[in-house]
Design an enzyme around this catalytic site. Structure first.
Site, PDB file in Angstrom:
ATOM      1  CE  LYS A 174      39.688  43.049  53.818  1.00 51.96           C
ATOM      2  NZ  LYS A 174      40.999  42.405  53.902  1.00 51.96           N
ATOM      3  CB  CYS A 283      37.853  39.032  70.298  1.00 53.30           C
ATOM      4  SG  CYS A 283      37.042  37.506  69.840  1.00 53.30           S
TER       5      CYS A 283
END
Ligand code: NAD
Length: 476
Positions: A174, A283
């Site tokens: 996804k 990140c």
């Protein structure tokens, strides 16, 4: 530019059951450029079930040599399409094209690594005390749900899909709503390269309804998630219902520690891109810089001067280093952080504004005098903003470094070997680099301590994470 606009299910493209679609916006212009089908709960049910069938009937028991051959072939086809993948990545999220090319090549490299890993990832024989013959098997789990974010859509999809497939699982991938295109292209190219239908399904769609359905689905045995800590927590809670295996790669607030004995000039010149690359939407962004006081002033001067020279602009041009932010919403979130910093008396050494013109651009911003309780110091900003501070004492600095609830990445700059080793051991972080800002190696584990996650991507550690460990004892 042509691109896929449907879900990829059972080896082919098809519309979502609901007929819903998501509009895609070019971050460099702020204008819509296309629509992609948005999956729903019915599509999750169908994809998870057919992934299970493909795993059970085709992929699980395929000879390892054949599986490796297919994954090598996927890598080859990805390499042949690097420019196309890079152009789509750049279009959908505003990533500078030269970075997008490197990341497309990284995706291919990841498939090569895990194709090779298939024949090298083994169990053990164990001399148990009662005699007999004891051995372990590493077995596939079944269906893996891979849920990925929008900041590095293609490489992160590859570094979840490739080891999961190599270990013998089927995958439902996804992508984030903002970045479905390169995930769909990955599935299309992988099938062109010989991946059997159903082994990799790709379902773009909203995280909330569809992501939840995927995480709850009884056919899914493992959820491999990269995204925000908030959603990671939610997924962990959902997965606990039937003890699904999870790996979570989450947010960060990584330190960049510069000692006076280091080549601090080199650190100052290379560190702006360790926080501003990908417009700070990384990140691993080194967003808190700790500089030993005796070199603080010249360090800041060199850092700011390098930052001012960064080429901000059209992500489609080879020379661009910093593109737009991914969306108007993401830019507004970062501007709220800057408002808060200014209100609390932080100094803006450079940047802080929007360049003229269209698109979701924001200048690379250097903040000084940021308070330890300020949001900019404590929270992941996920934009082109860095806080630089001075330190006097190593222990005190390490206490501040480790006061962050995150622990993903970080850099240490020093020419004192003993200090490098001592500080590397002390920093609470899953990934560290000394005298460089490099976070990621295909062959080495990548992941975080504390709120930065659970489990590791990449290297052989990822293969472990996509298998169950079985012990078999045979009596003499
Ligand atoms: P996000 O958490 O909003 O979304 C990540 C993915 O989860 C998307 O595909 C989204 O659609 C999906 N999702 C959202 N709600 C869901 C739900 N309820 N159930 C299941 N899936 C759901 O994150 P983002 O904004 O796309 O990415 C930014 C975040 O990702 C930052 O915090 C960043 O630090 C983190 N990140 C971490 C790493 C790492 O390796 N540690 C790498 C890249 C990004």
């Amino acid at each position: 530019m042509t691109f896929p606009t449907q879900l990829f299910v059972d080896g082919g493209f098809r519309d979502s059951t609901s007929g819903n679609r998501t509009t895609l916006v070019n971050p460099a212009t702020g204008e819509p450029f296309g629509e992609v089908a948005a999956g729903g709960v019915e599509d999750v049910n169908g994809a998870a079930e057919s992934a299970f069938q493909a795993w059970e009937t085709v992929w699980r028991d395929m000879k390892p040599g054949k599986r490796a051959e297919i994954l090598y072939s996927v890598a080859r086809v990805l390499r042949e399409n690097i420019e196309m993948i890079a152009r789509l990545e750049s279009l959908q999220i505003g990533k500078p094209i030269s970075d997008a090319r490197d990341e497309a090549a990284l995706g291919a490299r990841v498939f090569e690594y895990y194709a090779g890993a298939i024949g090298k990832f083994c169990g053990q024989t164990i001399p148990v005390s009662g005699g007999g013959f004891d051995f372990t098997l590493r077995q596939s789990m079944g269906v893996v749900a891979a849920i990925v974010p929008w900041n590095f859509p293609f490489p992160i999809a590859c570094w979840k899909v490739a080891p999961a497939l190599a270990a013998g699982n089927a995958v439902v991938l996804k992508p984030a709503s903002l970045s479905p295109l390169t995930a769909l292209v990955l599935a299309e190219l992988a099938h062109r390269a010989g991946l059997p239908a159903g082994v990799l399904q790709v379902l773009p769609g909203p995280g909330s309804a569809m992501g939840d359905a995927l995480v709850r689905h009884p056919r899914v045995r493992k959820v491999s998630f990269t995204g925000s800590t908030e959603v990671g927590r939610h997924i962990m809670a959902l997965a606990s219902q039937d003890l699904k295996r999870i790996s979570l790669e989450l947010g960060g607030k990584s330190p960049n520690i510069v000692f006076a004995d280091a080549d601090w000039k080199r650190a100052a010149e290379s560190s702006p891109m360790s926080v501003f690359a990908n417009t700070g939407q990384d990140c691993c962004a080194r967003s808190r810089v700790f500089v030993e006081r005796s070199v603080f002033e010249p360090f800041v001067e060199a850092f700011v001067s390098t930052t001012r020279k960064l080429v901000v602009g059209d992500p489609g041009l080879d020379e661009t280093q910093i593109g737009p932010m991914v969306s108007a919403g993401q830019r507004a979130t970062v501007e709220e952080f800057l408002k808060d910093a200014r209100a609390r008396g932080s100094r803006v050494a450079c940047g802080g504004g929007r360049p003229d013109g269209k698109g979701f651009y924001l200048e690379p911003t250097v903040l000084l005098d940021v308070g330890r309780d300020d949001r900019c110091w404590r929270e992941e900003i996920f934009g082109p903003v860095v806080c630089i501070t001075a330190f006097d004492d190593e222990r005190e600095m390490l206490r501040e470094v480790n006061a962050s609830p995150y622990g993903l990445s970080g850099s240490i700059w020093t020419n004192d070997l003993r200090r490098a080793l001592r500080v590397s051991r002390a920093v609470e972080s899953g990934v560290l680099s000394v005298n460089t800002n490099s976070s990621l190696h295909v062959e080495a584990p990548f992941g975080g301590f504390k709120l930065s996650g659970i489990g590791r991507d990449l290297g052989m550690h990822a293969m472990e994470g996509y298998t169950e460990l079985k012990n078999v004892y045979v009596a003499e």
